[in-house]
Design a protein around this motif. Structure first.
Motif, PDB file in Angstrom:
ATOM      1  N   ARG A   1      76.416  16.726  75.756  1.00 39.45           N
ATOM      2  CA  ARG A   1      75.293  17.346  76.459  1.00 39.45           C
ATOM      3  C   ARG A   1      74.286  17.908  75.466  1.00 39.45           C
ATOM      4  O   ARG A   1      74.514  17.893  74.254  1.00 39.45           O
ATOM      5  CB  ARG A   1      75.811  18.481  77.356  1.00 39.45           C
ATOM      6  N   ILE A   2      73.187  18.410  75.993  1.00 37.55           N
ATOM      7  CA  ILE A   2      72.159  19.009  75.149  1.00 37.55           C
ATOM      8  C   ILE A   2      72.458  20.495  74.920  1.00 37.55           C
ATOM      9  O   ILE A   2      72.886  21.196  75.838  1.00 37.55           O
ATOM     10  CB  ILE A   2      70.753  18.834  75.770  1.00 37.55           C
ATOM     11  N   SER A   3      72.277  20.929  73.673  1.00 36.03           N
ATOM     12  CA  SER A   3      72.344  22.354  73.354  1.00 36.03           C
ATOM     13  C   SER A   3      70.922  22.836  73.112  1.00 36.03           C
ATOM     14  O   SER A   3      70.169  22.185  72.372  1.00 36.03           O
ATOM     15  CB  SER A   3      73.173  22.599  72.087  1.00 36.03           C
ATOM     16  N   ILE A   4      70.568  23.941  73.715  1.00 35.74           N
ATOM     17  CA  ILE A   4      69.233  24.528  73.513  1.00 35.74           C
ATOM     18  C   ILE A   4      69.398  25.962  73.041  1.00 35.74           C
ATOM     19  O   ILE A   4      69.937  26.807  73.756  1.00 35.74           O
ATOM     20  CB  ILE A   4      68.397  24.484  74.798  1.00 35.74           C
ATOM     21  N   LEU A   5      68.965  26.208  71.829  1.00 29.43           N
ATOM     22  CA  LEU A   5      69.039  27.552  71.260  1.00 29.43           C
ATOM     23  C   LEU A   5      67.621  28.109  71.158  1.00 29.43           C
ATOM     24  O   LEU A   5      66.709  27.428  70.702  1.00 29.43           O
ATOM     25  CB  LEU A   5      69.689  27.521  69.877  1.00 29.43           C
ATOM     26  N   ASN A   6      67.465  29.334  71.591  1.00 33.69           N
ATOM     27  CA  ASN A   6      66.142  29.936  71.695  1.00 33.69           C
ATOM     28  C   ASN A   6      65.921  31.052  70.687  1.00 33.69           C
ATOM     29  O   ASN A   6      66.869  31.717  70.249  1.00 33.69           O
ATOM     30  CB  ASN A   6      65.930  30.478  73.111  1.00 33.69           C
ATOM     31  N   CYS A   7      64.645  31.243  70.364  1.00 33.76           N
ATOM     32  CA  CYS A   7      64.262  32.257  69.386  1.00 33.76           C
ATOM     33  C   CYS A   7      62.867  32.759  69.731  1.00 33.76           C
ATOM     34  O   CYS A   7      61.986  31.965  70.052  1.00 33.76           O
ATOM     35  CB  CYS A   7      64.290  31.628  67.991  1.00 33.76           C
ATOM     36  N   ASP A   8      62.689  34.063  69.696  1.00 30.71           N
ATOM     37  CA  ASP A   8      61.381  34.671  69.918  1.00 30.71           C
ATOM     38  C   ASP A   8      60.992  35.499  68.710  1.00 30.71           C
ATOM     39  O   ASP A   8      61.861  36.040  68.025  1.00 30.71           O
ATOM     40  CB  ASP A   8      61.418  35.569  71.167  1.00 30.71           C
ATOM     41  N   TYR A   9      59.704  35.590  68.468  1.00 30.62           N
ATOM     42  CA  TYR A   9      59.246  36.401  67.339  1.00 30.62           C
ATOM     43  C   TYR A   9      58.063  37.256  67.774  1.00 30.62           C
ATOM     44  O   TYR A   9      57.386  36.970  68.756  1.00 30.62           O
ATOM     45  CB  TYR A   9      58.894  35.528  66.129  1.00 30.62           C
ATOM     46  N   THR A  10      57.855  38.331  67.026  1.00 31.16           N
ATOM     47  CA  THR A  10      56.794  39.266  67.395  1.00 31.16           C
ATOM     48  C   THR A  10      55.646  39.283  66.386  1.00 31.16           C
ATOM     49  O   THR A  10      54.535  39.665  66.738  1.00 31.16           O
ATOM     50  CB  THR A  10      57.355  40.690  67.521  1.00 31.16           C
ATOM     51  N   ASN A  11      55.892  38.870  65.155  1.00 30.34           N
ATOM     52  CA  ASN A  11      54.882  38.944  64.110  1.00 30.34           C
ATOM     53  C   ASN A  11      53.983  37.713  64.158  1.00 30.34           C
ATOM     54  O   ASN A  11      54.414  36.614  63.835  1.00 30.34           O
ATOM     55  CB  ASN A  11      55.565  39.057  62.744  1.00 30.34           C
ATOM     56  N   SER A  12      52.745  37.900  64.548  1.00 26.79           N
ATOM     57  CA  SER A  12      51.825  36.768  64.675  1.00 26.79           C
ATOM     58  C   SER A  12      51.426  36.181  63.324  1.00 26.79           C
ATOM     59  O   SER A  12      50.788  35.125  63.271  1.00 26.79           O
ATOM     60  CB  SER A  12      50.583  37.189  65.450  1.00 26.79           C
ATOM     61  N   MET A  13      51.798  36.846  62.234  1.00 20.16           N
ATOM     62  CA  MET A  13      51.486  36.325  60.901  1.00 20.16           C
ATOM     63  C   MET A  13      52.463  35.226  60.478  1.00 20.16           C
ATOM     64  O   MET A  13      52.191  34.471  59.543  1.00 20.16           O
ATOM     65  CB  MET A  13      51.533  37.455  59.866  1.00 20.16           C
ATOM     66  N   PHE A  14      53.610  35.147  61.140  1.00 24.87           N
ATOM     67  CA  PHE A  14      54.573  34.109  60.789  1.00 24.87           C
ATOM     68  C   PHE A  14      53.928  32.737  60.981  1.00 24.87           C
ATOM     69  O   PHE A  14      53.310  32.471  62.016  1.00 24.87           O
ATOM     70  CB  PHE A  14      55.824  34.199  61.659  1.00 24.87           C
ATOM     71  N   ASP A  15      54.067  31.879  59.971  1.00 24.02           N
ATOM     72  CA  ASP A  15      53.474  30.550  60.085  1.00 24.02           C
ATOM     73  C   ASP A  15      54.436  29.439  59.704  1.00 24.02           C
ATOM     74  O   ASP A  15      54.036  28.281  59.602  1.00 24.02           O
ATOM     75  CB  ASP A  15      52.183  30.456  59.255  1.00 24.02           C
ATOM     76  N   TYR A  16      55.687  29.800  59.497  1.00 25.56           N
ATOM     77  CA  TYR A  16      56.681  28.779  59.172  1.00 25.56           C
ATOM     78  C   TYR A  16      58.007  29.246  59.718  1.00 25.56           C
ATOM     79  O   TYR A  16      58.359  30.418  59.574  1.00 25.56           O
ATOM     80  CB  TYR A  16      56.767  28.577  57.657  1.00 25.56           C
ATOM     81  N   PHE A  17      58.719  28.309  60.353  1.00 28.03           N
ATOM     82  CA  PHE A  17      59.949  28.679  61.047  1.00 28.03           C
ATOM     83  C   PHE A  17      61.062  27.713  60.657  1.00 28.03           C
ATOM     84  O   PHE A  17      60.826  26.510  60.492  1.00 28.03           O
ATOM     85  CB  PHE A  17      59.716  28.642  62.565  1.00 28.03           C
ATOM     86  N   LEU A  18      62.250  28.254  60.514  1.00 25.82           N
ATOM     87  CA  LEU A  18      63.374  27.455  60.056  1.00 25.82           C
ATOM     88  C   LEU A  18      64.607  27.770  60.894  1.00 25.82           C
ATOM     89  O   LEU A  18      64.737  28.872  61.432  1.00 25.82           O
ATOM     90  CB  LEU A  18      63.701  27.753  58.580  1.00 25.82           C
TER      91      LEU A  18
END
Lengths: 114, 116
Positions: free
Chosen positions: A17-34
């Motif tokens: 099946r599909i696994s979906i992992l979620n992530c939220d961030y608050t800092n609008s300066m973030f421009d790269y995600f890993l």
């Protein structure tokens, strides 16, 4: 003040099946995600990343989606395999600052059952 | 080996004692980071070294924590007068910062510290 949030401490999925992992961030300066993956007694290992100029990046069974307006990203694993069982950390950085540390979430433990 | 090496892998100490944790980064990596992971928590940034620049110590939780990096390579994290809340896995990571750096850090296996 947590700048990167993974609100689900654990997720259980059946093999295939599909696994979906979620992530939220608050800092609008973030421009790269890993996303990093961590097995017990091992250090985290890099899995996949996405720049803020994109909304999707795919690598084999792994796809990361970024919704900048919602400050939300997700990692999709399809099909899920038992070997994917691990803790997944979302991380974010400000790449254009000249140098960067990574800010990590608390992680989501994924269990893929056969 | 080719990866980031940390020692000791496990350390049990008594409250009030000093401990030293060592990190040997990947050869040629100019950036070195220390993070820690306490039980049920994410990876908490502690300190960052980049070349000969002054380290970013903004994540160190108290003045009992210090770190140095000798010769731009090996790093030692020192915790003085350890407290029970210092119990955690201390992770070292390195990266090669260059134009087009992808943000990927290479982590060691960590040093698990238990303060009794």
């Amino acid at each position: 003040d947590q700048q990167v949030k993974q609100n689900s401490p654990s997720l259980s999925v059946q093999e295939g099946r599909i696994s979906i992992l979620n992530c939220d961030y608050t800092n609008s300066m973030f421009d790269y995600f890993l996303w990093y993956k961590k097995y017990p007694a091992e250090g985290p290992t890099f899995l996949i990343s996405i720049s803020s100029i994109k909304d999707k990046n795919e690598d084999g069974r792994f796809t990361v989606f970024l919704n900048k307006s919602a400050k939300h990203l997700s990692l999709h694993i399809v099909p899920s395999q038992p070997g994917d069982s691990a803790v997944y950390f979302c991380a974010a950085s400000v790449m254009n600052s000249g140098y960067s540390t990574l800010t990590f979430g608390k992680g989501t433990m994924l269990l893929v059952s056969p | 080996g080719a990866g980031v090496s940390q020692s000791p892998s496990n350390k049990v100490t008594e409250k009030g004692k000093d401990v030293e944790l060592r990190c040997d980064p990947i050869s040629g990596h100019t950036a070195l980071y220390w993070y820690r992971q306490s039980l049920g928590q994410g990876l908490e940034f502690l300190i960052y070294f980049q070349g000969n620049s002054a380290p970013d110590k903004s994540g160190l939780p108290s003045d009992r924590f210090s770190a140095e990096r000798t010769g731009g390579s090996v790093s030692t994290l020192t915790i003085q007068r350890t407290q029970q809340e210092d119990s955690a896995v201390y992770l070292c990571a390195s990266s090669l910062l260059a134009q087009g750096w992808t943000g990927e850090l290479f982590f060691g296996e960590g040093s698990r510290l238990t303060v009794l």
